[in-house]
Write an enzyme that holds these catalytic residues in place. Sequence first.
Site, PDB file in Angstrom:
ATOM      1  N   GLY A 301      17.354 -17.030   7.839  1.00 30.76           N
ATOM      2  CA  GLY A 301      17.536 -15.616   8.142  1.00 30.76           C
ATOM      3  C   GLY A 301      18.686 -15.412   9.103  1.00 30.76           C
ATOM      4  O   GLY A 301      19.663 -16.168   9.082  1.00 30.76           O
ATOM      5  N   GLU A 302      18.592 -14.368   9.933  1.00 32.48           N
ATOM      6  CA  GLU A 302      19.594 -14.058  10.960  1.00 32.48           C
ATOM      7  C   GLU A 302      20.923 -13.570  10.392  1.00 32.48           C
ATOM      8  O   GLU A 302      21.834 -13.256  11.140  1.00 32.48           O
ATOM      9  CB  GLU A 302      19.880 -15.274  11.864  1.00 32.48           C
ATOM     10  N   GLY A 303      21.094 -13.562   9.068  1.00 38.86           N
ATOM     11  CA  GLY A 303      22.396 -13.275   8.488  1.00 38.86           C
ATOM     12  C   GLY A 303      23.270 -14.503   8.361  1.00 38.86           C
ATOM     13  O   GLY A 303      24.468 -14.404   8.063  1.00 38.86           O
TER      14      GLY A 303
END
Length: 334
Positions: A301-303
């Site tokens: 996740g997190e980009g």
Amino acid sequence: MNIEQQLQSKIDLKTKPLKALGLLEKIAYKIGKAQQTLTPQLTNPTIIVFAADHGLAKEGVSAYPTEVTYQMVLNFLNKGAAINVFCKQNNINLKVVDAGVNATFDSHPDLIQAKAGLGTHNMISGNAMTQDELDFCFKSGQQIVTDIATTGTNIIGFGEMGIGNTSSASLLMSTILNLPIDQCVGRGTGLDDTGLERKKNILSTIIDTHPKPNNAKEALLQFGGYEIAQMCAAMLEAYKHNMLIMVDGFIASSAFLCASNLEPKIIDNAIFCHKSDEIGHKLLLRSFDEQAILDMNLRLGEGTGCALAYPLIQSAVAFLNEMASFESANVSNK
């Protein structure tokens, strides 16, 4: 010829065999078409990480405790997370949004305060959020992108942080695509077999006890995280500004699924950055009829997928703008 035909011709007549640059050619075409130009540009790339907590997390659907959401937001702000490293490496601006973390934060230049509440409600006993909270999320997501648009950004990526949010993403996917929940549920933060079975049982119960939503907004009301709802609204606003939209992994793709349910044309601006290791993501990508740039077993996740894929998106624009044609290079075509 219209712009689409001109773009395809320009790509096909570069000094290479037809379609030899594979997915890069499709990305270059998509970017040129979105910008309606044969010489597209990428300006001021930005990634936004939306963070929020989930009431369902107390049911044990994650391998990590809920306080990790708060701790990871602090890590983002202290520039210690993977997304910080990759954004720095690739000169990408990073903003973090407190969409509904169950804690308060001091002001910080990289933090956007847009708290809808101290985590969503537990879906076991009702909707994840109220109508007012959902409306707040949509207004906040839109405003965040409107503000970023003033910086000249024309390519924007979306990431998230929220313990329990793969459960929300799975429920949204299952209801919007009419798929059995088993096909949409993965290990999330790394559940063992027992934890995965418990997660599936909990989500099955939630599906059975909630009315079938009629559209994405109703689905978000029932199952969404604050961060997913804000991300959905932010994606829709990015499309209104004709930005290129970098979609990260499973949770970001579920937010995009909601956005595309509300505005189908948004797919024209979307670049899917990686295929997550989450079991449902492959089916999500197939539903969009899209191929992700990277397939590296990522599930952070997190980009992070957006930041890692960005140099390849740059490469797609670079070959379109700078690579010689058969005619200009005086190379024989077949």
